[in-house]
Design an enzyme around this catalytic site. Sequence first.
Site, PDB file in Angstrom:
ATOM      1  N   LYS A 247      -8.184  24.548  31.432  1.00  4.68           N
ATOM      2  CA  LYS A 247      -8.886  23.257  32.203  1.00  4.68           C
ATOM      3  C   LYS A 247      -9.752  22.635  30.340  1.00  4.68           C
ATOM      4  CE  LYS A 247     -13.591  22.910  34.088  1.00  4.68           C
ATOM      5  NZ  LYS A 247     -14.592  21.911  35.328  1.00  4.68           N
TER       6      LYS A 247
ATOM      7  N   LYS B 199     -17.683  30.446  38.428  1.00  3.56           N
ATOM      8  CA  LYS B 199     -19.368  31.052  37.341  1.00  3.56           C
ATOM      9  C   LYS B 199     -19.605  32.486  37.534  1.00  3.56           C
ATOM     10  CE  LYS B 199     -20.039  26.353  36.669  1.00  3.56           C
ATOM     11  NZ  LYS B 199     -19.555  24.742  36.181  1.00  3.56           N
TER      12      LYS B 199
ATOM     13  N   LYS C  69     -16.068  22.313  28.031  1.00  3.54           N
ATOM     14  CA  LYS C  69     -17.258  22.667  26.797  1.00  3.54           C
ATOM     15  C   LYS C  69     -17.981  23.849  26.447  1.00  3.54           C
ATOM     16  CE  LYS C  69     -19.923  19.364  29.420  1.00  3.54           C
ATOM     17  NZ  LYS C  69     -20.956  19.553  30.696  1.00  3.54           N
TER      18      LYS C  69
HETATM   19  P1  AMP Z   1     -19.007  18.516  34.224  1.00  5.63           P
HETATM   20  O1  AMP Z   1     -18.653  19.160  32.261  1.00  5.63           O
HETATM   21  O2  AMP Z   1     -18.694  20.196  35.022  1.00  5.63           O
HETATM   22  O3  AMP Z   1     -19.872  18.686  34.504  1.00  5.63           O
HETATM   23  O4  AMP Z   1     -17.491  17.615  34.714  1.00  5.63           O
HETATM   24  C1  AMP Z   1     -18.336  16.157  34.508  1.00  5.63           C
HETATM   25  C2  AMP Z   1     -17.227  15.772  34.965  1.00  5.63           C
HETATM   26  O5  AMP Z   1     -15.971  15.642  33.981  1.00  5.63           O
HETATM   27  C3  AMP Z   1     -16.858  15.534  36.610  1.00  5.63           C
HETATM   28  O6  AMP Z   1     -16.415  14.382  37.085  1.00  5.63           O
HETATM   29  C4  AMP Z   1     -15.394  16.927  36.049  1.00  5.63           C
HETATM   30  O7  AMP Z   1     -14.577  16.471  37.313  1.00  5.63           O
HETATM   31  C5  AMP Z   1     -14.981  15.718  34.828  1.00  5.63           C
HETATM   32  N1  AMP Z   1     -14.126  16.752  34.094  1.00  5.63           N
HETATM   33  C6  AMP Z   1     -14.391  17.731  33.406  1.00  5.63           C
HETATM   34  N2  AMP Z   1     -13.509  18.488  31.948  1.00  5.63           N
HETATM   35  C7  AMP Z   1     -12.838  17.271  33.098  1.00  5.63           C
HETATM   36  C8  AMP Z   1     -11.807  17.518  32.465  1.00  5.63           C
HETATM   37  N3  AMP Z   1     -10.302  18.940  31.817  1.00  5.63           N
HETATM   38  N4  AMP Z   1      -9.970  16.385  32.881  1.00  5.63           N
HETATM   39  C9  AMP Z   1     -10.944  15.353  33.808  1.00  5.63           C
HETATM   40  N5  AMP Z   1     -12.200  15.456  34.048  1.00  5.63           N
HETATM   41  C10 AMP Z   1     -12.931  16.531  33.969  1.00  5.63           C
END
Ligand code: AMP
Length: 325
Positions: free
Chosen positions: A192, A110, A195
């Site tokens: 990965k 980040k 968003k």
């Molecule tokens: P975040 O959007 O970074 O706040 O992630 C929220 C949750 O979703 C966390 O538990 C992440 O590990 C999971 N997560 C985010 N992106 C992925 C992805 N591409 N594949 C699997 N899990 C994800």
Amino acid sequence: MRIFSGIRPTGELHIGNYLGAIKQWIELQEKNECIFCVADLHAITTPYEKKELQKNILETSIAYLAAGLDPEKSIIFIQSQVKEHAELAWLLGSIISIGELKRMTQFKEKSKKHPKYINAGLFNYPVLMASDILLYQTEGVPVGKDQEQHVELAREIARRFNQKFGKTLKIPQSLLPKVGAKIMSLQDPKKKMSKTGNTKGCIALFDSPKLIQKKIMSAVTDTGKNIIYNPKRKAGISNLLTIYSLFSGKSINQIEKEFKGKKYSEFKKSLAELIIKSLEAPRKKRKELLNREVYVRKILEQGKRRAELLARSTVQKAKREMGLI
Ligand code: AMP
Ligand code: TRP
């Protein structure tokens, strides 16, 4: 088991969040004591617009409910509304070193991405996350693979706290999904799904059926013909197979057999239909909840009160053990 997890309200949730995290939460809430927060204090550590954040906090809460979290079974609340999260984070900050925080992969990534916004909050992000988890004497933390390192740090912080000040905090463990811990971008299957970045590579939970179809049909695949799972050689198709498996409940092996000799386009068409059907109920529920803001806010208020009671007791204990009077 006591379970805790959260997601940052930084944009629309996507199927990576759903398959990597929320789907597990929904299963876990049946037999465990579950606590889920909208991690808004984490969201302010990267650049954001005030209006957009406010909208995202409510939208993420609604997404939790629409996807199937049940306020009768789980505590659902907004992180910043329980002040103990910030309070314990300060206490825990004093028992972890700068060196350990500098090593965190997410901080490095980040910082690179937002070189003008490397704030102390971003650096302390894992300490706040440890506080989230440890406040509730959590045993299991269902997250995707990218958050495993942060949960590991929370374990280390708890261990060290207990060693230094006496047994106060439970040592949590991360709960990674066996399949789907890392859903990849449809446009760049080496990265990965996220968003931010390429929106064509990411299917939002509430994308319209038309858009889902379009994104799946234009997903990047190799030039081969066979629908087989091989993440190294066939990253695109393997990612699609994983998604298919998670939404259908069928094993990858079974799906490979079903589509043996069929074209990529046929497989993609079937996958698009499957995703559209699976997300139909959440899509309808969200639409309904968007018109029931008072009801949603009531659930969050009730969640806040329940979370507060648990959090308060840990903070009091931690302060006492640390020698504060
Ligand atoms: P975040 O959007 O970074 O706040 O992630 C929220 C949750 O979703 C966390 O538990 C992440 O590990 C999971 N997560 C985010 N992106 C992925 C992805 N591409 N594949 C699997 N899990 C994800
Ligand atoms: N940092 C997590 C993410 O980006 C979100 C989060 C905040 C979280 N607090 C948490 C996850 C506590 C699990 C437990 O995905």
